[in-house]
Design a protein around this motif. Structure first.
Motif, PDB file in Angstrom:
ATOM      1  N   SER A  29     -23.592  24.953  31.430  1.00  0.00           N
ATOM      2  CA  SER A  29     -22.612  25.999  31.178  1.00  0.00           C
ATOM      3  C   SER A  29     -21.294  25.751  31.913  1.00  0.00           C
ATOM      4  N   ASN A  30     -21.171  24.574  32.496  1.00  0.00           N
ATOM      5  CA  ASN A  30     -19.989  24.228  33.293  1.00  0.00           C
ATOM      6  C   ASN A  30     -19.088  23.232  32.584  1.00  0.00           C
ATOM      7  N   THR A  31     -17.805  23.357  32.849  1.00  0.00           N
ATOM      8  CA  THR A  31     -16.880  22.286  32.528  1.00  0.00           C
ATOM      9  C   THR A  31     -17.213  21.087  33.411  1.00  0.00           C
ATOM     10  N   MET A  32     -17.164  19.911  32.820  1.00  0.00           N
ATOM     11  CA  MET A  32     -17.376  18.683  33.579  1.00  0.00           C
ATOM     12  C   MET A  32     -16.105  17.846  33.483  1.00  0.00           C
ATOM     13  N   ALA A  33     -15.800  17.138  34.556  1.00  0.00           N
ATOM     14  CA  ALA A  33     -14.553  16.384  34.577  1.00  0.00           C
ATOM     15  C   ALA A  33     -14.701  15.106  35.388  1.00  0.00           C
ATOM     16  N   ALA A  47     -10.107  13.216  32.978  1.00  0.00           N
ATOM     17  CA  ALA A  47     -10.583  13.792  31.721  1.00  0.00           C
ATOM     18  C   ALA A  47     -11.509  14.962  32.022  1.00  0.00           C
ATOM     19  N   ALA A  48     -11.620  15.883  31.059  1.00  0.00           N
ATOM     20  CA  ALA A  48     -12.515  17.016  31.194  1.00  0.00           C
ATOM     21  C   ALA A  48     -13.134  17.349  29.839  1.00  0.00           C
ATOM     22  N   ILE A  49     -14.306  17.983  29.903  1.00  0.00           N
ATOM     23  CA  ILE A  49     -14.996  18.385  28.683  1.00  0.00           C
ATOM     24  C   ILE A  49     -15.591  19.769  28.901  1.00  0.00           C
ATOM     25  N   SER A  50     -15.481  20.613  27.897  1.00  0.00           N
ATOM     26  CA  SER A  50     -15.994  21.966  28.009  1.00  0.00           C
ATOM     27  C   SER A  50     -17.514  21.974  28.005  1.00  0.00           C
ATOM     28  N   ALA A  96     -17.824  19.350  38.560  1.00  0.00           N
ATOM     29  CA  ALA A  96     -18.326  20.399  37.674  1.00  0.00           C
ATOM     30  C   ALA A  96     -17.896  21.759  38.207  1.00  0.00           C
ATOM     31  N   GLY A  97     -17.700  22.689  37.299  1.00  0.00           N
ATOM     32  CA  GLY A  97     -17.347  24.033  37.694  1.00  0.00           C
ATOM     33  C   GLY A  97     -17.106  24.900  36.480  1.00  0.00           C
ATOM     34  N   ARG A  98     -17.038  26.176  36.721  1.00  0.00           N
ATOM     35  CA  ARG A  98     -16.693  27.112  35.643  1.00  0.00           C
ATOM     36  C   ARG A  98     -15.164  27.179  35.577  1.00  0.00           C
ATOM     37  N   GLU A 107      -8.128  20.183  40.606  1.00  0.00           N
ATOM     38  CA  GLU A 107      -9.371  19.810  41.275  1.00  0.00           C
ATOM     39  C   GLU A 107      -9.916  20.917  42.156  1.00  0.00           C
ATOM     40  N   SER A 108      -9.074  21.798  42.628  1.00  0.00           N
ATOM     41  CA  SER A 108      -9.544  22.894  43.486  1.00  0.00           C
ATOM     42  C   SER A 108     -10.440  23.885  42.735  1.00  0.00           C
ATOM     43  N   ARG A 109     -10.418  23.838  41.420  1.00  0.00           N
ATOM     44  CA  ARG A 109     -11.212  24.767  40.614  1.00  0.00           C
ATOM     45  C   ARG A 109     -12.649  24.299  40.423  1.00  0.00           C
ATOM     46  N   TYR A 110     -12.939  23.077  40.806  1.00  0.00           N
ATOM     47  CA  TYR A 110     -14.274  22.508  40.618  1.00  0.00           C
ATOM     48  C   TYR A 110     -15.099  22.693  41.885  1.00  0.00           C
TER      49      TYR A 110
END
Length: 123
Positions: A29-33, A47-50, A96-98, A107-110
């Motif tokens: 359920s997390n964004t991965m980057a 890069a990031a993926i929903s 990873a993170g929401r 990057e601080s959001r992960y």
């Protein structure tokens, strides 16, 4: 909880596929980057993926050469890197993170980070 692998030494123009396997919990359920840090430089977004793979986003420097994908059944995210250039040399980190799409590059959001894998591209 995030284990990056697949780095190595490759000649310019070559390809590598990085993997980031999660353990201990699910990140479905997390964004991965992917981020990277070259010697003497700050870490930068790649890069990031929903969470469901429906949305991807790339840094301009890798657009058209890199693709990101994920397999939630395997709790793994991939970074396929083609047409590699010497300037792609860096330690690559998965995260990873929401994270909503408008914060993909921040990057601080992960919340979760892998240990990094070295990619070296020779000219």
């Amino acid at each position: 909880q995030l284990q990056a692998s697949g780095g190595g030494l490759v000649q310019a123009g070559g390809s590598l596929r990085l993997s980031c396997a999660a353990s201990g919990r699910t990140f479905s359920s997390n964004t991965m980057a992917w981020f990277r840090q070259a010697p003497g430089k700050e870490r930068e977004f790649v890069a990031a993926i929903s969470w469901n793979g429906g949305s991807t986003y790339f840094a301009d420097s890798v657009k058209g050469r890199f693709t990101i994908s994920r397999d939630n059944a395997k709790n793994t995210v991939y970074l396929q890197m083609n047409s590699l250039k010497p300037e792609d040399t860096a330690v690559y980190y998965c995260a990873a993170g929401r994270v909503p799409s408008y914060y993909y590059t921040h990057e601080s959001r992960y919340d979760y980070w892998g240990q990094g894998t070295q990619v070296t591209v020779s000219s």
